[in-house]
Design an enzyme around this catalytic site. Structure first.
Site, PDB file in Angstrom:
ATOM      1  CG  ASP A 264      -2.250  -8.883   1.320  1.00 34.54           C
ATOM      2  OD1 ASP A 264      -2.902  -8.380   0.381  1.00 34.54           O
ATOM      3  OD2 ASP A 264      -2.789  -9.445   2.282  1.00 34.54           O
TER       4      ASP A 264
ATOM      5  CG  ASN B 154      -0.578  -3.314  -3.223  1.00 35.30           C
ATOM      6  OD1 ASN B 154       0.317  -3.239  -2.391  1.00 35.30           O
ATOM      7  ND2 ASN B 154      -0.417  -3.840  -4.418  1.00 35.30           N
TER       8      ASN B 154
ATOM      9  CG  ASN C 163      -4.635 -11.574  -7.444  1.00 39.19           C
ATOM     10  OD1 ASN C 163      -3.412 -11.495  -7.473  1.00 39.19           O
ATOM     11  ND2 ASN C 163      -5.300 -11.486  -6.296  1.00 39.19           N
TER      12      ASN C 163
HETATM   13  C1  FPP Z   1      -2.265  -7.360  -2.881  1.00 35.95           C
HETATM   14  O1  FPP Z   1      -2.867  -6.191  -2.378  1.00 35.95           O
HETATM   15  C2  FPP Z   1      -1.442  -7.103  -4.066  1.00 35.95           C
HETATM   16  C3  FPP Z   1      -1.738  -7.584  -5.320  1.00 35.95           C
HETATM   17  C4  FPP Z   1      -2.915  -8.384  -5.606  1.00 35.95           C
HETATM   18  C5  FPP Z   1      -0.918  -7.322  -6.497  1.00 35.95           C
HETATM   19  C6  FPP Z   1       0.515  -6.912  -6.287  1.00 35.95           C
HETATM   20  C7  FPP Z   1       0.892  -6.081  -7.455  1.00 35.95           C
HETATM   21  C8  FPP Z   1       1.732  -5.019  -7.459  1.00 35.95           C
HETATM   22  C9  FPP Z   1       2.511  -4.618  -6.281  1.00 35.95           C
HETATM   23  C10 FPP Z   1       1.902  -4.181  -8.675  1.00 35.95           C
HETATM   24  C11 FPP Z   1       2.313  -4.872  -9.941  1.00 35.95           C
HETATM   25  C12 FPP Z   1       3.441  -5.787  -9.805  1.00 35.95           C
HETATM   26  C13 FPP Z   1       4.636  -5.693 -10.463  1.00 35.95           C
HETATM   27  C14 FPP Z   1       5.664  -6.763 -10.309  1.00 35.95           C
HETATM   28  C15 FPP Z   1       4.981  -4.572 -11.327  1.00 35.95           C
HETATM   29  P1  FPP Z   1      -4.438  -6.190  -2.116  1.00 35.95           P
HETATM   30  O2  FPP Z   1      -5.078  -5.435  -3.203  1.00 35.95           O
HETATM   31  O3  FPP Z   1      -4.921  -7.582  -1.924  1.00 35.95           O
HETATM   32  O4  FPP Z   1      -4.513  -5.394  -0.766  1.00 35.95           O
HETATM   33  P2  FPP Z   1      -5.636  -5.528   0.353  1.00 35.95           P
HETATM   34  O5  FPP Z   1      -5.436  -6.872   1.000  1.00 35.95           O
HETATM   35  O6  FPP Z   1      -5.322  -4.405   1.265  1.00 35.95           O
HETATM   36  O7  FPP Z   1      -6.962  -5.383  -0.322  1.00 35.95           O
END
Ligand code: FPP
Length: 238
Positions: free
Chosen positions: A16, A18, A64
């Site tokens: 989490d 990103n 998602n």
């Molecule tokens: C959460 O961050 C992360 C995700 C919803 C997706 C995770 C995906 C990846 C790391 C890339 C693709 C995966 C692979 C295996 C190649 P968020 O966007 O919810 O962050 P936030 O809570 O800060 O908004």
């Protein structure tokens, strides 16, 4: 090896933070996902090096799909690129790729690339890399319950045969050990519908570090912390 030799053999990660990582830098959220793929690469390589039995990554949850279409498309693009580009690395590290979730609900090109990677790596004997895709813990339990009811209705299973052990056989994770350690990045204290059945006795480690900046030193920190925990599975200290 951690200090007292107590090493997790299956680590699951909720990747989490990103979006937050990107916004703090004045970047678009999607660039956070892009950088997140670098963390996936490094942590997978590191876990394979440590001879872990399994690494399970929450890459795309059922929830998602509620995100903007653009973001979903980019996540699917990154996933597809990862599946294609990492085949060599997966092979070189003797990794076996698997996936859990409602895979038939993913775009067809993703299903195709995933099937190729799973097939090509199926005889590898090293770490299992399991991607949770279109995954929801409650759905997993519902799907298992439906399969069990079908078997019971068909006279292939009796009510008495439904136990915790046999129920496990109907989960997406039937062939997998439960995680020893669940890592969540980004600081939230939630399990977010991830592996609900499987984490009953899993140790949880949460870090404020966002996924795109999660590197091997943070993994070491989590493993070290795990090494000092006493797992009693509801029993008493020995
Ligand atoms: C959460 O961050 C992360 C995700 C919803 C997706 C995770 C995906 C990846 C790391 C890339 C693709 C995966 C692979 C295996 C190649 P968020 O966007 O919810 O962050 P936030 O809570 O800060 O908004």
């Amino acid at each position: 090896m951690s200090e007292n030799g107590h090493v997790p053999s299956h680590i699951a990660i909720i990747m989490d933070g990103n979006g937050r990582w990107a916004r703090r830098r004045g970047l678009l959220r999607i660039l956070g996902h892009k950088e997140g793929v670098e963390s996936v690469r490094e942590i997978t390589r590191e876990c394979a090096k440590k001879n872990l039995k399994q690494l399970t990554l929450y890459a795309f949850s059922q929830e998602n799909w509620k995100r903007p279409k653009r973001e979903i498309n980019l996540l699917m693009k990154l996933l597809k690129e990862f599946l294609i580009k990492e085949r060599k690395e997966i092979e070189e590290n003797n990794i076996r790729l698997t996936a859990i979730g409602r895979i038939d609900g993913l775009p067809e090109d993703i299903q195709r690339e995933l099937a190729i990677s799973i097939e090509e790596s199926k005889y590898n004997t090293g770490m299992v890399l399991c991607l949770a895709l279109n995954y929801g813990g409650r759905s997993e339990i519902v799907d298992a319950a439906k399969d069990i009811v079908k078997r019971v209705k068909a006279g292939k299973m009796s009510l008495e045969e439904i136990t915790e052990e046999t129920f496990k056989n109907f989960l997406y994770t039937s062939e997998m050990p439960d995680p020893d350690l669940l890592i969540r990045t980004g600081g939230e204290m939630r399990v977010s519908n991830f592996l609900l059945w499987e984490i009953s006795y899993t140790e949880i480690w949460v870090t404020p570090i966002c996924w795109p900046e999660f590197r091997k030193e943070h993994l070491e920190e989590a493993i070290k912390d795990y090494a000092h925990r006493e797992r009693r599975f509801g029993g008493l200290r020995e």
